[in-house]
Design an enzyme around this catalytic site. Structure first.
Site, PDB file in Angstrom:
ATOM      1  N   ASP A   8      35.526  34.052  44.538  1.00  0.00           N
ATOM      2  CA  ASP A   8      36.380  33.726  43.394  1.00  0.00           C
ATOM      3  C   ASP A   8      37.812  34.112  43.781  1.00  0.00           C
ATOM      4  OD1 ASP A   8      36.609  36.484  43.076  1.00  0.00           O
ATOM      5  OD2 ASP A   8      35.888  36.531  41.018  1.00  0.00           O
ATOM      6  N   CYS A  65      33.793  38.583  45.552  1.00  0.00           N
ATOM      7  CA  CYS A  65      34.603  38.566  44.333  1.00  0.00           C
ATOM      8  C   CYS A  65      35.452  39.842  44.365  1.00  0.00           C
ATOM      9  CB  CYS A  65      33.740  38.430  43.075  1.00  0.00           C
ATOM     10  SG  CYS A  65      32.628  39.799  42.720  1.00  0.00           S
ATOM     11  N   THR A  67      34.944  42.899  43.228  1.00  0.00           N
ATOM     12  CA  THR A  67      34.144  44.069  43.614  1.00  0.00           C
ATOM     13  C   THR A  67      32.891  43.707  44.405  1.00  0.00           C
ATOM     14  OG1 THR A  67      32.887  43.846  41.583  1.00  0.00           O
ATOM     15  CG2 THR A  67      34.808  45.322  41.515  1.00  0.00           C
ATOM     16  N   HIS A  98      15.581  46.167  56.317  1.00  0.00           N
ATOM     17  CA  HIS A  98      14.582  46.460  55.278  1.00  0.00           C
ATOM     18  C   HIS A  98      14.429  45.349  54.241  1.00  0.00           C
ATOM     19  CE1 HIS A  98      14.551  51.144  55.761  1.00  0.00           C
ATOM     20  NE2 HIS A  98      14.476  50.505  56.923  1.00  0.00           N
ATOM     21  N   HIS A 133       7.940  46.218  55.204  1.00  0.00           N
ATOM     22  CA  HIS A 133       9.025  45.626  54.405  1.00  0.00           C
ATOM     23  C   HIS A 133       8.686  44.204  53.957  1.00  0.00           C
ATOM     24  CE1 HIS A 133      11.334  49.117  55.324  1.00  0.00           C
ATOM     25  NE2 HIS A 133      11.252  48.887  56.618  1.00  0.00           N
TER      26      HIS A 133
HETATM   27  C1  RB5 Z   1      37.642  38.897  38.327  1.00  0.00           C
HETATM   28  O1  RB5 Z   1      38.748  39.446  37.700  1.00  0.00           O
HETATM   29  C2  RB5 Z   1      36.599  39.964  38.619  1.00  0.00           C
HETATM   30  O2  RB5 Z   1      35.980  40.370  37.445  1.00  0.00           O
HETATM   31  C3  RB5 Z   1      35.597  39.458  39.611  1.00  0.00           C
HETATM   32  O3  RB5 Z   1      36.239  39.095  40.792  1.00  0.00           O
HETATM   33  C4  RB5 Z   1      34.502  40.447  40.052  1.00  0.00           C
HETATM   34  O4  RB5 Z   1      35.046  41.642  40.474  1.00  0.00           O
HETATM   35  C5  RB5 Z   1      33.380  40.609  39.124  1.00  0.00           C
HETATM   36  O5  RB5 Z   1      32.394  41.300  39.397  1.00  0.00           O
END
Ligand code: RB5
Length: 143
Positions: A8, A65, A67, A98, A133
């Protein structure tokens, strides 16, 4: 081996960095978006990669994304996907040994570009240990 990569807007910069790295390493890859930093919804980009990876031979996914959390949750809703949110080389190795992970997820805002390169190298080059596994993977498939 082929890599399908998507992100994203929060993962866009790291995705672009990794594309340059893939070219340098001569890795075959396909960029499935997003193609700029305009705000988009991560489940859409997770699905683009997650729909294909389990159905294509010798193919691994990379999803990014902000995080890595949202995009990994979304990817794991697809049958046959084992998406691992990874932020270290150790986690990358274990996700393959695993869990036989077929998609690696990272946070563009939380993981540095050089660590991300090492994570990718480890993910690509580590084999599934199978044995006990495999039984757990089979149980996962049945959930
Ligand atoms: C977008 O702002 C953010 O929420 C997305 O990139 C991600 O971190 C969501 O888990």
């Amino acid at each position: 081996m082929k890599i399908l990569i998507a992100s994203d807007h929060g993962g866009f910069k790291l995705k672009e960095h990794l594309k340059t790295y893939f070219k340098k390493q001569n890795y075959e890859f396909e960029d499935m978006g997003t193609y700029n930093e305009k705000s988009v919804d991560y489940p859409i980009y997770a699905s683009k990669v997650a729909k294909r990876v389990p159905n294509e031979d010798n193919t691994l996914g990379v999803l990014i994304c902000g995080t890595g959390i949202g995009i990994s949750i979304a990817a794991n809703k697809h049958k046959g996907v084992r998406a691992a949110l990874v932020d270290s080389v150790t986690m990358a190795r274990l996700s393959r040994e695993h869990n036989n992970a077929n998609i690696v997820c990272m946070g563009g805002r939380t993981t540095g570009s050089l660590i991300a390169e090492e994570i990718i190298e480890t993910f690509i080059n580590t084999k599934f240990e199978a044995g006990r596994h495999q039984r757990r993977i089979d149980l996962l498939e049945g959930i």
